[in-house]
Design a protein around this motif. Structure first.
Motif, PDB file in Angstrom:
ATOM      1  N   SER A 120      31.899  16.071  20.489  1.00  0.00           N
ATOM      2  CA  SER A 120      32.400  16.915  19.409  1.00  0.00           C
ATOM      3  C   SER A 120      31.377  16.956  18.271  1.00  0.00           C
ATOM      4  O   SER A 120      30.224  17.316  18.487  1.00  0.00           O
ATOM      5  N   MET A 121      31.752  16.569  17.046  1.00  0.00           N
ATOM      6  CA  MET A 121      30.809  16.642  15.941  1.00  0.00           C
ATOM      7  C   MET A 121      29.612  15.727  16.136  1.00  0.00           C
ATOM      8  O   MET A 121      28.550  15.936  15.522  1.00  0.00           O
ATOM      9  N   GLY A 143      31.034  26.572  15.753  1.00  0.00           N
ATOM     10  CA  GLY A 143      32.193  26.372  14.905  1.00  0.00           C
ATOM     11  C   GLY A 143      33.511  26.467  15.659  1.00  0.00           C
ATOM     12  O   GLY A 143      33.556  26.784  16.839  1.00  0.00           O
ATOM     13  N   SER A 144      34.583  26.176  14.941  1.00  0.00           N
ATOM     14  CA  SER A 144      35.920  26.202  15.531  1.00  0.00           C
ATOM     15  C   SER A 144      36.839  27.095  14.709  1.00  0.00           C
ATOM     16  O   SER A 144      36.895  26.980  13.478  1.00  0.00           O
ATOM     17  N   ALA A 160      39.137  25.110  12.528  1.00  0.00           N
ATOM     18  CA  ALA A 160      38.592  24.728  11.226  1.00  0.00           C
ATOM     19  C   ALA A 160      38.650  25.901  10.254  1.00  0.00           C
ATOM     20  O   ALA A 160      38.929  25.715   9.061  1.00  0.00           O
ATOM     21  N   LEU A 188      32.526  22.734   9.979  1.00  0.00           N
ATOM     22  CA  LEU A 188      32.867  23.029  11.378  1.00  0.00           C
ATOM     23  C   LEU A 188      33.399  24.443  11.564  1.00  0.00           C
ATOM     24  O   LEU A 188      33.903  24.783  12.626  1.00  0.00           O
ATOM     25  N   GLN A 194      28.375  29.875  10.666  1.00  0.00           N
ATOM     26  CA  GLN A 194      27.370  28.811  10.650  1.00  0.00           C
ATOM     27  C   GLN A 194      26.090  29.209   9.919  1.00  0.00           C
ATOM     28  O   GLN A 194      25.063  28.541  10.033  1.00  0.00           O
ATOM     29  N   THR A 222      31.238  20.008  21.884  1.00  0.00           N
ATOM     30  CA  THR A 222      30.657  20.186  20.553  1.00  0.00           C
ATOM     31  C   THR A 222      30.839  21.621  20.062  1.00  0.00           C
ATOM     32  O   THR A 222      30.471  22.564  20.769  1.00  0.00           O
TER      33      THR A 222
END
Length: 216
Positions: A73-74, A103-104, A107, A127, A131, A99
């Motif tokens: 992930s992060m 972005g998500s 979020a 996140l 970006q 990862t």
């Protein structure tokens, strides 16, 4: 084998979440360094500075052996930011697991909620799917990178936010894990939360570390 693997956990997790993977890789001949860091208290850029001494120590201890990086992930974003300016001369392969490279949407939805801001801290605000501000932090991929994504969800609310028809792991869409320059990308039947303890992930990660490719 003289190779070292450095592990990085995800946001709001600890090194304990990666311990079973660490044990698996150790059992397959790798020297493993399982890095812990205060993921919810600092920005990704600041976190890179925090983990740098431990990485430098692992690289020095590796001697002539290669140093591989695996981030969940992060943790994968921490690796990207570190390698932009501090690539070891003996860098081996890099693996990112679930990862949010792009972005998500989760979020995006939660970033302004006070509880989210408090719990996930500065890094949680980074996140998001926009970006643009992160371009300088991450740079481009010019190292051997393998990406593992999951496509099973147990979180109907998050999956609704991402999109009902969009393949996702409950937190991150499969598409968001993709990154230009990656050597390999694979999707496995796994949920984001449990990716670190997923045995299919372990075996695919081992395959990439050894051969630079995932198994079909």
């Amino acid at each position: 084998m003289n190779d070292t693997v450095i592990l990085f956990h995800g946001i709001a997790r600890t090194r304990r979440s990666m311990q079973k993977l660490a044990n698996f890789l150790s059992g397959n001949g790798y020297r493993v360094v399982n890095v812990g860091y205060p993921s919810t208290r600092f920005s990704i850029g600041d976190l890179v500075g925090i983990v740098r001494p431990e990485i430098d120590g692992a690289v020095k201890a590796a001697g002539e052996g290669r140093v591989h990086f695996v981030g969940y992930s992060m943790g994968g974003l921490i690796i990207r930011a570190f390698l932009r300016n501090d690539r070891p001369a003996n860098l081996g392969r890099v693996i990112m697991v679930g990862t949010p490279n792009n972005g998500s949407q989760v979020a995006d939805f939660l970033k302004d909620w006070p509880l989210y801001r408090t719990f996930y801290g500065p890094a949680g605000q980074q996140l998001i799917t926009d970006q643009t501000a992160m371009t300088e932090l991450f740079g481009t991929v010019d190292y051997e990178l393998g990406i593992i994504a999951g496509n099973r969800t147990i979180d109907p609310v998050s999956s609704l936010i991402i999109g009902r028809r969009v393949p996702n792991d409950g937190k991150v869409s499969v598409e968001s894990t993709r990154l230009d320059g990656a050597a390999a990308h694979i999707v496995i039947p796994a949920n984001h939360t449990f990716l670190p303890v997923n045995r299919t992930m372990w075996s695919q990660a081992l395959s990439f570390l050894k051969d630079g490719r995932f198994t079909a």
